[in-house]
Design a protein around this motif. Structure first.
Motif, PDB file in Angstrom:
ATOM      1  N   VAL A 139       2.800 -14.977  -0.756  1.00 49.76           N
ATOM      2  CA  VAL A 139       2.918 -14.615  -2.177  1.00 49.76           C
ATOM      3  C   VAL A 139       3.525 -15.777  -2.951  1.00 49.76           C
ATOM      4  O   VAL A 139       4.435 -16.445  -2.457  1.00 49.76           O
ATOM      5  CB  VAL A 139       3.846 -13.379  -2.330  1.00 49.76           C
ATOM      6  N   ALA A 189      -2.894 -10.013 -10.944  1.00 44.32           N
ATOM      7  CA  ALA A 189      -2.562  -8.676 -11.445  1.00 44.32           C
ATOM      8  C   ALA A 189      -2.185  -8.752 -12.916  1.00 44.32           C
ATOM      9  O   ALA A 189      -1.659  -9.770 -13.375  1.00 44.32           O
ATOM     10  CB  ALA A 189      -1.407  -8.085 -10.634  1.00 44.32           C
ATOM     11  N   SER A 230      -6.264  -2.721 -10.441  1.00 47.61           N
ATOM     12  CA  SER A 230      -4.874  -3.168 -10.233  1.00 47.61           C
ATOM     13  C   SER A 230      -4.856  -4.304  -9.219  1.00 47.61           C
ATOM     14  O   SER A 230      -5.830  -4.509  -8.475  1.00 47.61           O
ATOM     15  CB  SER A 230      -3.985  -2.020  -9.716  1.00 47.61           C
ATOM     16  N   GLY A 231      -3.736  -4.999  -9.171  1.00 47.25           N
ATOM     17  CA  GLY A 231      -3.552  -6.021  -8.150  1.00 47.25           C
ATOM     18  C   GLY A 231      -3.545  -5.387  -6.768  1.00 47.25           C
ATOM     19  O   GLY A 231      -4.075  -5.951  -5.800  1.00 47.25           O
ATOM     20  N   THR A 232      -2.955  -4.220  -6.676  1.00 47.67           N
ATOM     21  CA  THR A 232      -2.893  -3.514  -5.389  1.00 47.67           C
ATOM     22  C   THR A 232      -4.302  -3.215  -4.877  1.00 47.67           C
ATOM     23  O   THR A 232      -4.607  -3.451  -3.697  1.00 47.67           O
ATOM     24  CB  THR A 232      -2.107  -2.189  -5.552  1.00 47.67           C
ATOM     25  N   CYS A 258      -0.663 -12.597  -7.584  1.00 49.18           N
ATOM     26  CA  CYS A 258      -0.486 -11.623  -8.665  1.00 49.18           C
ATOM     27  C   CYS A 258       0.524 -12.103  -9.704  1.00 49.18           C
ATOM     28  O   CYS A 258       0.482 -11.665 -10.846  1.00 49.18           O
ATOM     29  CB  CYS A 258      -0.023 -10.286  -8.079  1.00 49.18           C
ATOM     30  N   GLU A 259       1.454 -12.984  -9.298  1.00 48.00           N
ATOM     31  CA  GLU A 259       2.518 -13.396 -10.218  1.00 48.00           C
ATOM     32  C   GLU A 259       2.322 -14.815 -10.755  1.00 48.00           C
ATOM     33  O   GLU A 259       3.249 -15.366 -11.350  1.00 48.00           O
ATOM     34  CB  GLU A 259       3.865 -13.307  -9.486  1.00 48.00           C
ATOM     35  N   SER A 286       8.815  -9.688  -1.543  1.00 50.07           N
ATOM     36  CA  SER A 286       7.702  -9.549  -2.481  1.00 50.07           C
ATOM     37  C   SER A 286       7.738  -8.162  -3.075  1.00 50.07           C
ATOM     38  O   SER A 286       8.579  -7.319  -2.713  1.00 50.07           O
ATOM     39  CB  SER A 286       6.367  -9.766  -1.760  1.00 50.07           C
ATOM     40  N   PHE A 287       6.787  -7.927  -3.969  1.00 49.87           N
ATOM     41  CA  PHE A 287       6.552  -6.578  -4.450  1.00 49.87           C
ATOM     42  C   PHE A 287       5.885  -5.800  -3.305  1.00 49.87           C
ATOM     43  O   PHE A 287       5.100  -6.359  -2.540  1.00 49.87           O
ATOM     44  CB  PHE A 287       5.643  -6.647  -5.689  1.00 49.87           C
ATOM     45  N   THR A 322       2.109  -5.928  -1.537  1.00 50.50           N
ATOM     46  CA  THR A 322       1.618  -6.935  -0.593  1.00 50.50           C
ATOM     47  C   THR A 322       1.542  -6.331   0.809  1.00 50.50           C
ATOM     48  O   THR A 322       0.535  -6.458   1.508  1.00 50.50           O
ATOM     49  CB  THR A 322       2.565  -8.164  -0.592  1.00 50.50           C
ATOM     50  N   LYS A 334       3.177  -8.938 -16.690  1.00 51.71           N
ATOM     51  CA  LYS A 334       2.589 -10.183 -16.195  1.00 51.71           C
ATOM     52  C   LYS A 334       2.314 -11.167 -17.338  1.00 51.71           C
ATOM     53  O   LYS A 334       2.391 -10.812 -18.502  1.00 51.71           O
ATOM     54  CB  LYS A 334       1.281  -9.876 -15.443  1.00 51.71           C
ATOM     55  N   ASP A 365      -1.821 -13.902  -2.375  1.00 48.47           N
ATOM     56  CA  ASP A 365      -1.337 -12.906  -3.340  1.00 48.47           C
ATOM     57  C   ASP A 365      -0.749 -13.676  -4.518  1.00 48.47           C
ATOM     58  O   ASP A 365       0.441 -13.992  -4.543  1.00 48.47           O
ATOM     59  CB  ASP A 365      -0.297 -11.978  -2.705  1.00 48.47           C
TER      60      ASP A 365
HETATM   61  C1  LIG Z   1       3.370 -10.104  -5.684  1.00 48.40           C
HETATM   62  C2  LIG Z   1       2.649  -8.903  -6.201  1.00 48.40           C
HETATM   63  N1  LIG Z   1       1.682  -8.363  -5.453  1.00 48.40           N
HETATM   64  C3  LIG Z   1       0.992  -7.296  -5.864  1.00 48.40           C
HETATM   65  C4  LIG Z   1       1.241  -6.700  -7.085  1.00 48.40           C
HETATM   66  C5  LIG Z   1       0.488  -5.468  -7.437  1.00 48.40           C
HETATM   67  O1  LIG Z   1      -0.136  -5.471  -8.674  1.00 48.40           O
HETATM   68  P1  LIG Z   1      -0.373  -4.100  -9.439  1.00 48.40           P
HETATM   69  O2  LIG Z   1       0.949  -3.631  -9.955  1.00 48.40           O
HETATM   70  O3  LIG Z   1      -1.319  -4.492 -10.538  1.00 48.40           O
HETATM   71  O4  LIG Z   1      -0.993  -3.138  -8.506  1.00 48.40           O
HETATM   72  C6  LIG Z   1       2.226  -7.253  -7.913  1.00 48.40           C
HETATM   73  C7  LIG Z   1       2.488  -6.757  -9.255  1.00 48.40           C
HETATM   74  O5  LIG Z   1       3.061  -5.880  -9.674  1.00 48.40           O
HETATM   75  C8  LIG Z   1       2.974  -8.355  -7.446  1.00 48.40           C
HETATM   76  O6  LIG Z   1       3.965  -8.873  -8.181  1.00 48.40           O
END
Ligand SMILES: Cc1ncc(COP(=O)(O)O)c(C=O)c1O
Length: 375
Positions: free
Chosen positions: A129, A179, A57-59, A157-158, A83-84, A87, A184, A155
């Motif tokens: 981000v 991510a 995962s991105g996390t 991820c987006e 952000s999500f 982060t 995505k 970051d």
């Molecule tokens: C800015 C941002 N960081 C981190 C993540 C985490 O990615 P994931 O959901 O794959 O863990 C996301 C995505 O959902 C994201 O949009």
């Protein structure tokens, strides 16, 4: 009969890509194999990096970057409250302290002019981000990080496939993280990818994603590690999706342009603040209500759209106002007014590669009705 609803997002997979998953399932290598290596190479090449390290995962990717850079207890990491949540969580996992800096109202990314005032002797890194896929300011973040001897984690991820000036997204700072959740630009079902030029960071991340293994010896563990592996099944999907990345990004740009044309004359909303609309990697299409509206008005618009079969969401909710963050970090309303003002008014509309003009027209008409009901 009522028309089918319009989803917020929708993966874009071909039969060939689905078949590539089936092919993996006919082999004996379902994890740690050639599909992962190919997917890693594709992501590294696209972001102008030497190495890609696939994770689940991105996390997980962000967590491993924080750990690989030696960020831990007592360290501060400057990051964005818009952000999500992952982060900030990646910093908290290692007991480091996220230090929020407000966003720039023109890009929704961390305000580069506010970063220096937040630097203290404990600051170790900056973690900005690319909100909604917007790469704005990453060259400035890199300059600030270098000037102050700070680490920079991107970051991204987006923002896979985006470009800032001559630089691809993913190329800023020590490492970047993509991510691949199904909303995505490309998806692996679940998945993430670290990209870096540093061999030591790569080696640490490869070890830590696989239980801290030191060598090929399966039961020899050199350090604390995790099971953050990305299976061959997921990687096969990613490899195929990467091959079509430009096609997918072009379709998403086309969808964004359809919205720009359809919504541009609605006085009550601002269009997404993406400076380079043709080079950006569009993740979501987020409009912002004019300043005279508030969060209650925004919620009425969301409810109205949903009633009309148009999926939508309030993107993002401020991280510093999540209850556990307020408890852990002592944050409270009013600390980051630009983030709060923006978050109170932003609405993510349905957005995916195959969005049709007829769907965009339906969104416009539902939005107009919702705004008329607010007046
Ligand atoms: C800015 C941002 N960081 C981190 C993540 C985490 O990615 P994931 O959901 O794959 O863990 C996301 C995505 O959902 C994201 O949009």
């Amino acid at each position: 009969m009522s028309e089918p609803g319009i989803p917020l997002s929708r993966p874009n997979l071909t039969d060939e890509e689905i078949q590539s998953v089936v092919e993996v399932l006919h082999t004996d290598r379902l994890s740690i194999g050639p599909r992962l290596e190919a997917f890693e190479a594709a992501c590294a090449a696209r972001s102008g990096r030497r190495y890609g390290i696939g994770v689940n995962s991105g996390t997980s990717g962000l967590h491993l970057c924080v750990k690989a850079l030696g960020i831990g207890e007592g360290d501060e990491v400057i990051t964005t409250p818009f952000s999500f949540i992952a982060t900030t969580n990646a910093v908290l996992f290692e007991r480091a302290r996220p230090v929020f800096v407000d966003i720039d109202p023109e890009s929704y990314n961390l305000d580069p002019t506010a970063i220096e005032a937040a630097i203290t002797p404990r600051t170790k890194a900056i973690l900005p981000v690319e909100s909604f896929g917007n790469p704005a300011h990453f060259d400035e973040y890199e300059r600030i990080a270098r000037a102050h001897g700070l680490l920079l984690i991107e970051d991204c991820c987006e923002a896979l496939g985006g470009v800032l000036g001559q630089r691809p997204v993913g190329s800023f700072g020590e490492c970047g993280v993509f991510a691949f959740y199904p909303n995505k630009q490309i998806t692996t079902g679940e998945g993430g990818m670290i990209v870096t030029d540093s061999a030591p960071i790569r080696d640490l991340c490869v070890s830590m994603r696989n239980q801290g293994r030191a060598t090929e010896a399966w039961l020899s563990h050199a350090r604390l590690g995790y099971n953050y592996r990305l299976s061959e099944v997921n990687a096969a999907l990613g490899e195929g999706q990467m091959r079509r990345l430009d096609e997918i990004l072009a379709k998403r740009r086309r969808a964004a342009a359809m919205y720009d044309r359809a919504l541009g004359d609605i006085e009550e909303i601002h269009l997404p603040p993406m400076a380079e609309r043709e080079r950006a990697s569009w993740f979501v299409y987020v409009v912002r209500l004019a300043d005279r509206f508030d969060a209650a008005g925004r919620d009425k618009v969301l409810a109205h759209l949903r009633n009309a079969g148009v999926a939508c969401a309030n993107y993002f909710a401020p991280i510093h106002l999540q209850p556990y963050i307020m408890e852990m970090l002592g944050t409270k309303p009013g600390l980051f007014p630009v983030t709060e003002r923006t978050a109170d008014r932003t609405i993510a509309l349905p957005f995916f590669a195959k969005l049709a003009q007829e769907q965009v027209d339906r969104v416009r008409s539902a939005l107009e009705d919702a705004l008329a009901a607010l007046a």
